[in-house]
Design an enzyme around this catalytic site. Structure first.
Site, PDB file in Angstrom:
ATOM      1  N   CYS A   1     -68.767 -23.609  88.662  1.00 44.01           N
ATOM      2  CA  CYS A   1     -67.299 -23.503  88.679  1.00 44.01           C
ATOM      3  C   CYS A   1     -66.604 -24.458  87.697  1.00 44.01           C
ATOM      4  O   CYS A   1     -66.752 -25.674  87.798  1.00 44.01           O
ATOM      5  CB  CYS A   1     -66.808 -23.793  90.093  1.00 44.01           C
ATOM      6  SG  CYS A   1     -65.029 -23.747  90.217  1.00 44.01           S
TER       7      CYS A   1
ATOM      8  N   GLU B   1     -57.594 -18.179  95.687  1.00 41.20           N
ATOM      9  CA  GLU B   1     -58.097 -17.915  97.026  1.00 41.20           C
ATOM     10  C   GLU B   1     -59.089 -18.993  97.444  1.00 41.20           C
ATOM     11  O   GLU B   1     -59.097 -19.468  98.580  1.00 41.20           O
ATOM     12  CB  GLU B   1     -58.753 -16.529  97.030  1.00 41.20           C
ATOM     13  CG  GLU B   1     -58.753 -15.845  98.361  1.00 41.20           C
ATOM     14  CD  GLU B   1     -57.431 -15.946  99.093  1.00 41.20           C
ATOM     15  OE1 GLU B   1     -56.364 -15.710  98.502  1.00 41.20           O
ATOM     16  OE2 GLU B   1     -57.477 -16.287 100.293  1.00 41.20           O
TER      17      GLU B   1
ATOM     18  N   SER C   1     -59.328 -22.205  96.435  1.00 38.12           N
ATOM     19  CA  SER C   1     -58.757 -23.525  96.774  1.00 38.12           C
ATOM     20  C   SER C   1     -58.036 -23.465  98.114  1.00 38.12           C
ATOM     21  O   SER C   1     -58.075 -24.432  98.887  1.00 38.12           O
ATOM     22  CB  SER C   1     -57.746 -24.019  95.736  1.00 38.12           C
ATOM     23  OG  SER C   1     -58.017 -23.545  94.477  1.00 38.12           O
TER      24      SER C   1
ATOM     25  N   ALA D   1     -60.149 -16.632  90.625  1.00 36.81           N
ATOM     26  CA  ALA D   1     -61.168 -17.659  90.880  1.00 36.81           C
ATOM     27  C   ALA D   1     -60.524 -18.925  91.416  1.00 36.81           C
ATOM     28  O   ALA D   1     -61.143 -19.666  92.175  1.00 36.81           O
ATOM     29  CB  ALA D   1     -61.933 -17.963  89.600  1.00 36.81           C
TER      30      ALA D   1
ATOM     31  N   GLU E   1     -57.046 -31.188  94.485  1.00 37.91           N
ATOM     32  CA  GLU E   1     -56.051 -30.581  95.378  1.00 37.91           C
ATOM     33  C   GLU E   1     -56.428 -30.780  96.840  1.00 37.91           C
ATOM     34  O   GLU E   1     -55.599 -31.174  97.667  1.00 37.91           O
ATOM     35  CB  GLU E   1     -55.969 -29.065  95.114  1.00 37.91           C
ATOM     36  CG  GLU E   1     -55.246 -28.679  93.848  1.00 37.91           C
ATOM     37  CD  GLU E   1     -55.259 -27.167  93.638  1.00 37.91           C
ATOM     38  OE1 GLU E   1     -55.319 -26.750  92.488  1.00 37.91           O
ATOM     39  OE2 GLU E   1     -55.212 -26.402  94.629  1.00 37.91           O
TER      40      GLU E   1
HETATM   41  C1  HEM Z   1     -62.758 -24.759  96.397  1.00 38.86           C
HETATM   42  C2  HEM Z   1     -62.421 -24.067  95.383  1.00 38.86           C
HETATM   43  C3  HEM Z   1     -63.393 -23.288  94.540  1.00 38.86           C
HETATM   44  C4  HEM Z   1     -64.614 -22.767  94.859  1.00 38.86           C
HETATM   45  C5  HEM Z   1     -65.354 -22.845  96.183  1.00 38.86           C
HETATM   46  C6  HEM Z   1     -65.101 -22.098  93.677  1.00 38.86           C
HETATM   47  C7  HEM Z   1     -66.312 -21.461  93.594  1.00 38.86           C
HETATM   48  C8  HEM Z   1     -66.843 -20.926  92.447  1.00 38.86           C
HETATM   49  C9  HEM Z   1     -68.146 -20.322  92.344  1.00 38.86           C
HETATM   50  C10 HEM Z   1     -69.139 -20.196  93.485  1.00 38.86           C
HETATM   51  C11 HEM Z   1     -68.300 -19.897  91.069  1.00 38.86           C
HETATM   52  C12 HEM Z   1     -69.537 -19.235  90.459  1.00 38.86           C
HETATM   53  C13 HEM Z   1     -69.673 -17.791  90.758  1.00 38.86           C
HETATM   54  C14 HEM Z   1     -71.034 -17.303  90.345  1.00 38.86           C
HETATM   55  O1  HEM Z   1     -71.958 -18.098  90.092  1.00 38.86           O
HETATM   56  O2  HEM Z   1     -71.210 -16.062  90.296  1.00 38.86           O
HETATM   57  C15 HEM Z   1     -67.086 -20.215  90.364  1.00 38.86           C
HETATM   58  C16 HEM Z   1     -66.854 -19.938  89.046  1.00 38.86           C
HETATM   59  C17 HEM Z   1     -65.650 -20.120  88.436  1.00 38.86           C
HETATM   60  N1  HEM Z   1     -64.554 -20.790  88.954  1.00 38.86           N
HETATM   61 FE1  HEM Z   1     -64.409 -21.609  90.762  1.00 38.86          FE
HETATM   62  N2  HEM Z   1     -64.169 -22.200  92.685  1.00 38.86           N
HETATM   63  C18 HEM Z   1     -63.107 -22.939  93.165  1.00 38.86           C
HETATM   64  C19 HEM Z   1     -61.953 -23.285  92.497  1.00 38.86           C
HETATM   65  C20 HEM Z   1     -61.669 -22.914  91.224  1.00 38.86           C
HETATM   66  C21 HEM Z   1     -60.461 -23.243  90.516  1.00 38.86           C
HETATM   67  C22 HEM Z   1     -59.318 -24.090  91.079  1.00 38.86           C
HETATM   68  C23 HEM Z   1     -60.549 -22.638  89.288  1.00 38.86           C
HETATM   69  C24 HEM Z   1     -59.588 -22.630  88.137  1.00 38.86           C
HETATM   70  C25 HEM Z   1     -58.427 -23.107  88.090  1.00 38.86           C
HETATM   71  C26 HEM Z   1     -61.837 -21.983  89.213  1.00 38.86           C
HETATM   72  C27 HEM Z   1     -62.295 -21.280  88.118  1.00 38.86           C
HETATM   73  C28 HEM Z   1     -63.565 -20.752  88.012  1.00 38.86           C
HETATM   74  C29 HEM Z   1     -64.027 -20.048  86.834  1.00 38.86           C
HETATM   75  C30 HEM Z   1     -63.253 -19.799  85.548  1.00 38.86           C
HETATM   76  C31 HEM Z   1     -65.341 -19.656  87.103  1.00 38.86           C
HETATM   77  C32 HEM Z   1     -66.290 -18.892  86.169  1.00 38.86           C
HETATM   78  C33 HEM Z   1     -67.213 -19.850  85.488  1.00 38.86           C
HETATM   79  C34 HEM Z   1     -68.246 -19.142  84.633  1.00 38.86           C
HETATM   80  O3  HEM Z   1     -68.556 -17.978  84.885  1.00 38.86           O
HETATM   81  O4  HEM Z   1     -68.740 -19.783  83.701  1.00 38.86           O
HETATM   82  N3  HEM Z   1     -62.479 -22.163  90.401  1.00 38.86           N
HETATM   83  N4  HEM Z   1     -66.206 -20.848  91.225  1.00 38.86           N
END
Ligand code: HEM
Length: 408
Positions: free
Chosen positions: A358, A246, A248, A243, A367
């Site tokens: 997220c 890729e 970031s 998550a 970042e």
């Molecule tokens: C530009 C960077 C990022 C984008 C566009 C992004 C996008 C997303 C999206 C769209 C979801 C929700 C997926 C869904 O609703 O099915 C999500 C969930 C999540 N993201 Fe990100 N993410 C980013 C960066 C990060 C980073 C840096 C981390 C951790 C270090 C992270 C950790 C997570 C986690 C743990 C979830 C699950 C949350 C949950 O299910 O409660 N993400 N992210």
């Protein structure tokens, strides 16, 4: 993919033109119908591309994943890995998210500013001795490895190449299994087993000897006697790897590309660096790293006048919702002031909405703001080098294989 009902548009996600620019065909689907039924492999699903319906589904308790209840029509994508809560529903999701959020507090993220700044400075010092650099390989990937690999997961530097290899194979495998070629599923399995074995060792090591990383913080996290078990911690490491990396990388790549393709916006951001937070929002609306997600009806429910039965699957295309003219005037225009000022545009879906919003959004923004801001400052003649752009062979993750630029 086959459209099975009113056949409003042809939609082949794998056509090269579609990969290079999926937005026109998303637009055709969006204009033709509020809900587009199609077959994902052999699974009938409904695709949503308008903002209102996408936001409704993401925030509604009637929609989730249904894996634990055994009602998901989608093939299991490792969705039942303990601890990997992105595909879980409440109350299990609530438990894991609560524990992980504790170690991801705004204070922890804010304290990473100096580290990100130093890493970006070092990376640009090394890269900018050359006239031509690759924003992906020279900046976005090593920054993500240092932050997610090093600072979050606590993986020692000599193992980062392995981490990158696993992350790419697992990220490629986050597309619905129904859309993946057999070799991608095999490679994902191999990478996931290797990564899980590695993280088991790492968790044991950190338990014996805590270090300055988020994994060590997670080992300490406890709420009302509730602690994470070893398999759960391994699952969380796997989730954070995929998550966090890729996505970031692709925000930085897609964002810099959008700026280079809109020189007046690039010039505006250079002259007004305080626009960076709004510019990041516009990047996340205009060309999303995470293009879509899936959901399953947890109860009988209705969206856009259509009835869904418990266990029906849908695809929520946040990338299409971001270009919905009903919410964003002139949606195909890249405008870094759209989210700035007293009347910002409506919240984009780039980080999703609702209970799965997220967790890493503040870290991703930190970042990208420092990486893109420093690049603009230190490369005054920044320009695209070459016109060929190749995208990753993934549908959920939208990102460039390389972004060669001349630094000037
Ligand atoms: C530009 C960077 C990022 C984008 C566009 C992004 C996008 C997303 C999206 C769209 C979801 C929700 C997926 C869904 O609703 O099915 C999500 C969930 C999540 N993201 Fe990100 N993410 C980013 C960066 C990060 C980073 C840096 C981390 C951790 C270090 C992270 C950790 C997570 C986690 C743990 C979830 C699950 C949350 C949950 O299910 O409660 N993400 N992210």
């Amino acid at each position: 993919m086959t459209i099975i009902d009113e056949q409003p548009v042809r939609f082949d996600a794998f056509e090269p033109a579609q990969r290079a620019n999926p937005y026109p065909s998303f637009g055709r689907v969006r204009e033709a119908t509020a809900a587009c039924p199609l077959l994902l492999g052999d699974v009938p699903v409904t695709v949503f591309t308008r903002y209102e319906e996408c936001a409704q589904i993401l925030t509604s308790p009637h929609w989730g994943h249904g894996y634990q209840a055994g009602i998901s029509p989608f093939r299991d994508q490792g969705a039942l890995i303990p601890g990997s809560f992105v595909r879980m529903d409440p109350p299990d999701h609530t438990r894991f998210r609560g524990l992980v959020t504790k170690a991801f507090s705004p204070r922890t993220v804010a304290s990473l500013f100096a580290l990100v700044d130093r890493v970006v400075t070092d990376l640009l010092d090394a890269a900018l001795v050359r006239e031509r650099i690759d924003v992906i390989a020279d900046l976005a990937v090593p920054l993500a490895l240092r932050m997610i690999g090093g600072r979050v997961l606590g993986v020692p530097e000599q193992d980062w190449p392995l981490l990158r290899q696993w992350e790419l194979a697992i990220a490629r495998g986050t597309d619905p299994d129904e859309l993946l070629p057999a070799d991608a599923i095999v490679e994902r399995g191999t990478a996931a087993r290797a990564a899980a074995g590695y993280f088991h060792g790492l968790v044991a090591q950190r338990r014996a000897e805590p270090a300055e990383d988020l994994l060590s913080d997670l080992l300490m996290v406890e709420e009302q006697g509730d602690r994470l078990t070893e398999p759960e911690l391994v699952g969380i490491c796997m989730l954070l790897l995929v998550a966090g990396m890729e996505t970031s990388i692709n925000l930085i790549g897609n964002g810099v590309l959008a700026l280079l393709q809109h020189p007046e916006q690039l010039a505006l951001l250079r002259s007004r660096p305080e626009l960076m937070p709004a510019a990041l929002d516009e990047m996340l609306r205009y060309d999303l790293p995470t293009q879509f997600t899936i959901r399953v009806a947890l109860t009988d429910t209705t969206v856009a006048g259509r009835r869904f039965r418990r266990g029906d699957g849908v695809v929520v295309v946040m990338a299409a919702a971001g270009r919905d003219g009903a919410v964003y005037p002139e949606p195909d225009r890249f405008d870094i002031t759209r989210f700035h000022g007293p009347h910002p545009a409506r919240r984009h879906l780039g980080f999703s909405l609702g209970v799965h919003y997220c967790i890493g959004a503040p870290l991703a923004r930190l970042e990208a703001a420092i990486a893109i801001g420093s690049l603009l400052e230190r490369a005054p003649g920044l320009a695209l080098a070459g016109s060929e752009l190749t995208y990753l062979p993934s549908l959920i993750h939208r990102g460039l294989v390389a972004l060669p630029v001349t630094a000037g």
